[in-house]
Enzyme design. Structure first.
Site, PDB file in Angstrom:
ATOM      1  N   ARG A 292      -3.518  -0.964  13.833  1.00 20.79           N
ATOM      2  CA  ARG A 292      -4.988  -0.954  13.884  1.00 20.79           C
ATOM      3  C   ARG A 292      -5.453  -2.324  14.366  1.00 20.79           C
ATOM      4  O   ARG A 292      -5.631  -3.254  13.585  1.00 20.79           O
ATOM      5  CB  ARG A 292      -5.576  -0.620  12.514  1.00 20.79           C
ATOM      6  CG  ARG A 292      -5.265   0.797  12.072  1.00 20.79           C
ATOM      7  CD  ARG A 292      -5.951   1.173  10.773  1.00 20.79           C
ATOM      8  NE  ARG A 292      -5.660   2.553  10.408  1.00 20.79           N
ATOM      9  CZ  ARG A 292      -4.676   2.938   9.619  1.00 20.79           C
ATOM     10  NH1 ARG A 292      -3.866   2.014   9.091  1.00 20.79           N
ATOM     11  NH2 ARG A 292      -4.469   4.202   9.338  1.00 20.79           N
TER      12      ARG A 292
ATOM     13  N   TYR B 200       1.495  -3.951  13.404  1.00 21.39           N
ATOM     14  CA  TYR B 200       0.373  -3.229  12.803  1.00 21.39           C
ATOM     15  C   TYR B 200      -0.440  -2.528  13.879  1.00 21.39           C
ATOM     16  O   TYR B 200      -0.757  -3.110  14.917  1.00 21.39           O
ATOM     17  CB  TYR B 200      -0.509  -4.188  12.002  1.00 21.39           C
ATOM     18  CG  TYR B 200      -1.482  -3.485  11.110  1.00 21.39           C
ATOM     19  CD1 TYR B 200      -1.029  -2.584  10.150  1.00 21.39           C
ATOM     20  CD2 TYR B 200      -2.844  -3.695  11.220  1.00 21.39           C
ATOM     21  CE1 TYR B 200      -1.911  -1.921   9.316  1.00 21.39           C
ATOM     22  CE2 TYR B 200      -3.744  -3.041  10.389  1.00 21.39           C
ATOM     23  CZ  TYR B 200      -3.274  -2.147   9.445  1.00 21.39           C
ATOM     24  OH  TYR B 200      -4.161  -1.489   8.625  1.00 21.39           O
TER      25      TYR B 200
ATOM     26  N   GLU C  99       0.816  -1.221   0.000  1.00 22.80           N
ATOM     27  CA  GLU C  99       0.000   0.000   0.000  1.00 22.80           C
ATOM     28  C   GLU C  99       0.842   1.260   0.000  1.00 22.80           C
ATOM     29  O   GLU C  99       0.584   2.200  -0.728  1.00 22.80           O
ATOM     30  CB  GLU C  99      -0.939   0.020   1.218  1.00 22.80           C
ATOM     31  CG  GLU C  99      -2.226  -0.748   1.008  1.00 22.80           C
ATOM     32  CD  GLU C  99      -3.226  -0.493   2.107  1.00 22.80           C
ATOM     33  OE1 GLU C  99      -3.509   0.675   2.398  1.00 22.80           O
ATOM     34  OE2 GLU C  99      -3.731  -1.483   2.691  1.00 22.80           O
TER      35      GLU C  99
ATOM     36  N   ASP D   3      -5.862  -5.833   7.124  1.00 24.32           N
ATOM     37  CA  ASP D   3      -7.162  -5.533   7.734  1.00 24.32           C
ATOM     38  C   ASP D   3      -8.225  -5.569   6.642  1.00 24.32           C
ATOM     39  O   ASP D   3      -7.942  -5.935   5.500  1.00 24.32           O
ATOM     40  CB  ASP D   3      -7.131  -4.181   8.454  1.00 24.32           C
ATOM     41  CG  ASP D   3      -6.728  -3.018   7.539  1.00 24.32           C
ATOM     42  OD1 ASP D   3      -6.727  -3.201   6.302  1.00 24.32           O
ATOM     43  OD2 ASP D   3      -6.428  -1.935   8.053  1.00 24.32           O
TER      44      ASP D   3
ATOM     45  N   HIS E  12      -4.575  -9.879  14.472  1.00 28.63           N
ATOM     46  CA  HIS E  12      -3.258  -9.285  14.698  1.00 28.63           C
ATOM     47  C   HIS E  12      -2.880  -9.388  16.168  1.00 28.63           C
ATOM     48  O   HIS E  12      -3.710  -9.640  17.027  1.00 28.63           O
ATOM     49  CB  HIS E  12      -3.257  -7.810  14.292  1.00 28.63           C
ATOM     50  CG  HIS E  12      -3.860  -7.565  12.953  1.00 28.63           C
ATOM     51  ND1 HIS E  12      -3.384  -8.158  11.820  1.00 28.63           N
ATOM     52  CD2 HIS E  12      -4.918  -6.804  12.573  1.00 28.63           C
ATOM     53  CE1 HIS E  12      -4.120  -7.763  10.786  1.00 28.63           C
ATOM     54  NE2 HIS E  12      -5.054  -6.957  11.224  1.00 28.63           N
TER      55      HIS E  12
ATOM     56  N   GLU F 230      -9.832  -3.169   5.041  1.00 26.46           N
ATOM     57  CA  GLU F 230      -9.567  -2.281   3.918  1.00 26.46           C
ATOM     58  C   GLU F 230      -8.470  -2.854   3.029  1.00 26.46           C
ATOM     59  O   GLU F 230      -8.566  -2.814   1.802  1.00 26.46           O
ATOM     60  CB  GLU F 230      -9.173  -0.889   4.426  1.00 26.46           C
ATOM     61  CG  GLU F 230     -10.258  -0.161   5.201  1.00 26.46           C
ATOM     62  CD  GLU F 230     -11.530   0.044   4.403  1.00 26.46           C
ATOM     63  OE1 GLU F 230     -11.443   0.450   3.226  1.00 26.46           O
ATOM     64  OE2 GLU F 230     -12.624  -0.213   4.948  1.00 26.46           O
TER      65      GLU F 230
ATOM     66  N   ASP G 178      -2.319  -3.867   3.429  1.00 33.42           N
ATOM     67  CA  ASP G 178      -2.376  -3.939   4.891  1.00 33.42           C
ATOM     68  C   ASP G 178      -3.256  -5.097   5.388  1.00 33.42           C
ATOM     69  O   ASP G 178      -4.236  -5.472   4.729  1.00 33.42           O
ATOM     70  CB  ASP G 178      -2.911  -2.626   5.467  1.00 33.42           C
ATOM     71  CG  ASP G 178      -1.873  -1.510   5.412  1.00 33.42           C
ATOM     72  OD1 ASP G 178      -0.712  -1.798   5.079  1.00 33.42           O
ATOM     73  OD2 ASP G 178      -2.226  -0.357   5.702  1.00 33.42           O
TER      74      ASP G 178
END
Length: 693
Positions: free
Chosen positions: A301, A299, A8, A83, A346, A85, A81
């Protein structure tokens, strides 16, 4: 022929490429490449809510570059990433490039380090369509609410307004809290404190009244308090009970997104967006002297508190080598993630290399990066350390039927507090050596008046805590939700507190009356739970959208009928300024770009002005007024009213205090607890450290 890895962020390219070597080409897609169209709904409600995606404007060159590289590649890996998204971005990329999502070409990096990159490339998997569908559902829900509800607000309240599925709930929470505060009626109550000394002690300790004639002390008035003081007057305070013991204090869990945002807001006054931007930089990679570009944290988030066995072992070795085995707990600590909607894909937020201490990394980091890295590093290491052990002591004294108690503690073994404390214990006084039957010396006995306090306004830290507790948002949306409601003038900052504007109050009242589900905490939490079920393959995303839309559409149609031909007025905020054109009072209005001054005689008088907020003190350069201003990004600063003729500007906050050396205004840099007062007069170097007060 090289394999292509699509990440990303461009900042990851160097680390990934240097880790994997010349057999790999690495390119960044720079976030989303496709989305719903801006000019129309883009969702076919009549045909199972099928979305229409288009390439995002401005991403043409990025997409063309990726297509060219993919054609030359032996294999393509999607390493966006880890997640929802990121999973959706990988799916969109696969669609654009003509790949089958069932191919094993999806890889994830929990940390951008040699270990993390090698672990990711070794385990390619299929794109998880359940995760993609959860993201699609969230995006379509938000599009439906925004696209259908925003025009309704334009017609009924004011042009340019917007509604959002999570942001509207957040505004309601802040509005409801303000209503509680307004309705709150303070109640008076009193307490009695005695300053006492032992036979041989010089320093008094504080004991508090807990009971009168064997009943709990509940003093409501001054008369009741005076009666107890009269009862005590002249009596002997006799020690009737002593108790000694120990208590253990365990360390806090490593950071999740929510707890990280709360801690940085409380310690450094960072807003959530600032914290997440810094964390993103630390995750994606920083050039560290002697190591090259490397990701410093996992990570960021996440709402999980899980820690890998390797990380625990690394922490245990570091603790043993640097602090000694006495600082290790009996067994490695595990932390449970609270709540029903925790995503455990995560780990918690932790340093990727525990041996890279904050001090070693400091020369390569910005000040903000250093602060955040040190906080994450210290909290993680402390979470794997032994308890803090405290010796506790308490004393009970009786005087004429009145019972007083005092307690204190002393640290026997500091344990994890050598590194990190979530919050300091109240400074507890040391109680002198006493014996049962001792008569204590009395320094003073005072009645103290109190009033019950209303609930506090939300701050960013407490609002995020509420998001977490209620389950109405996810780590990826905490910062953007708060930023959005501030930018759209539904809420404003008053110091650290979040206060609703008149626009926020009026809009929330309208939403509560006509769209109760949209601003209902439980409904929103259930929708988040539904998204989790979709991600786990337990629910159908089309059915979830249908169930939501049926109720929403009925509410929208009914609201249109109820408010046909009506508009809701947003009350203006009065001021003491007078319009120089017509003599009528000026009022504060909220426009597309925030607050401004306008004549109350509108539409007859159309005079408007920029809203000027005067700050305390005077310009240290020319002595004129100081004004509070904002950058284009909304960051507050202060400058002279005579700008640009006078060039004085500063991020530091002006105070009412005067410099003892030159008589100029003093400015506060940093927090009220750990910062300092500075004089900005050109020829003065006065400073005052606030942490020593």
């Amino acid at each position: 022929m090289s394999d292509l890895i699509i990440v990303e962020s461009p900042s990851k390219i160097h680390t990934v490429k240097s880790t994997l070597g010349s057999g790999y080409d690495v390119v960044a897609c720079v976030g989303h490449v496709r989305d719903l169209p801006k000019s129309k709904l883009g969702v076919d409600i009549e045909h199972n809510f099928e979305p229409t995606y288009v390439d995002i404007k401005g991403k043409e060159k990025v997409i063309d570059d990726i297509k060219k590289r993919a054609k030359k590649a032996g294999h393509v890996y999607f390493a966006t990433d880890p997640d929802r998204e990121g999973e959706a971005i990988s799916w969109h990329l696969a669609t654009i490039l003509g790949f089958n999502p069932s191919e094993k070409n999806r890889i994830t990096f929990n940390e951008i380090t040699k270990t993390g990159v090698e672990a990711g490339i070794a385990k390619p998997r299929q794109i998880d369509m359940n995760i993609v569908n959860a993201q699609q559902t969230r995006r379509i829900l938000d599009r439906i609410v925004g696209y259908k509800l925003s025009p309704f607000l334009w017609r009924k309240v004011r042009k340019g307004l917007s509604a959002g599925r999570v942001q509207s709930v957040a505004v309601r929470m802040i509005v409801d809290r303000e209503e509680e505060i307004k309705k709150f009626t303070p109640e008076e109550y009193w307490s009695i404190e005695a300053k006492l000394l032992g036979k041989s002690s010089r320093k008094a300790f504080t004991a508090r009244l807990t009971a009168v004639d064997g009943k709990k002390a509940e003093l409501k008035t001054k008369d009741e308090t005076d009666a107890v003081l009269a009862k005590i007057d002249g009596g002997d305070f006799v020690v009737t009970a002593l108790r000694k013991g120990t208590r253990s204090k365990a360390p806090a869990a490593p950071f999740s997104t929510a707890s990280l945002l709360q801690d940085t807001a409380q310690r450094y006054n960072f807003n959530s967006r600032r914290t997440m931007n810094i964390a993103q930089e630390l995750y994606e990679g920083v050039e560290i002297e002697g190591l090259g570009a490397v990701g410093l944290i996992t990570y960021m988030r996440t709402d999980s508190l899980r820690i890998s066995d390797e990380a625990k072992a690394s922490a245990a070795q570091f603790i043993t080598d640097n602090y000694g085995t006495q600082y290790l707990p009996e067994k490695p600590r595990n932390y449970k993630s609270g709540g029903n909607n925790v995503q455990d894909a995560h780990e918690a937020i932790r340093p990727t290399m525990i041996e890279l201490t904050p001090e070693r990394a400091k020369p390569s980091l910005t000040n903000d990066q250093y602060k955040l890295y040190k906080l994450i590093w210290s909290r993680f290491l402390a979470s794997q350390m032994a308890d803090c052990i405290m010796d506790t002591q308490s004393v009970t004294a009786e005087v004429n039927g009145c019972t007083f108690k005092a307690s204190g503690f002393a640290v026997r073994f500091d344990g994890f507090t050598v590194l990190y404390e979530e919050s300091k214990d109240d400074d507890s006084e040391k109680i002198p050596i006493l014996a049962k039957g001792d008569v204590l010396k009395v320094k003073s006995v005072d009645g103290i008046q109190h009033f019950t306090q209303p609930p506090a306004r939300y701050t960013e830290a407490t609002l995020i805590k509420a998001f977490k507790e209620y389950g109405i948002a996810r780590p990826s949306t905490y910062a953007t939700t708060i930023t959005t409601i501030l930018q759209r003038s539904y809420v404003e900052r008053e110091g650290k507190q979040l206060k609703p504007t008149a626009l926020g109050e009026v809009t929330t009242e309208l939403m509560k009356e006509h769209f109760e589900d949209i601003v209902d905490v439980d409904f929103t939490a259930q929708m988040e739970s539904n998204l989790d079920d979709i991600e786990l393959g337990k629910a159908d995303w089309h059915e979830t959208l249908k169930n939501f839309y049926d109720g929403f559409d009925k509410s929208l149609q009914q609201a249109e009928k109820d408010l046909d031909g009506k508009r809701v007025r947003v009350p203006d905020e009065p001021t003491d300024q007078i319009c120089e054109l017509c003599g009528k009072p000026m009022v504060i209005k909220i426009g597309k770009y925030g607050k401004f001054l306008a004549c109350s005689g509108f539409p007859e008088c159309t005079n408007t002005k920029t809203l000027v907020i005067e700050a305390p003190g005077k310009c240290p350069y020319c002595g004129k007024k100081l004004l509070q201003k904002k950058t284009q990004r909304g960051k507050k600063y202060f400058g002279c009213e005579d700008n640009p003729s006078c060039e004085f500007m500063t991020w530091d906050t002006p105070t009412a205090e005067i410099c003892p050396k030159c008589g100029s205004t003093l400015f506060q840099k940093g927090s009220a607890k750990t910062g300092k007062l500075l004089c900005h007069q050109r020829n003065c170097d006065y400073e005052k450290d606030l942490s020593g007060e």
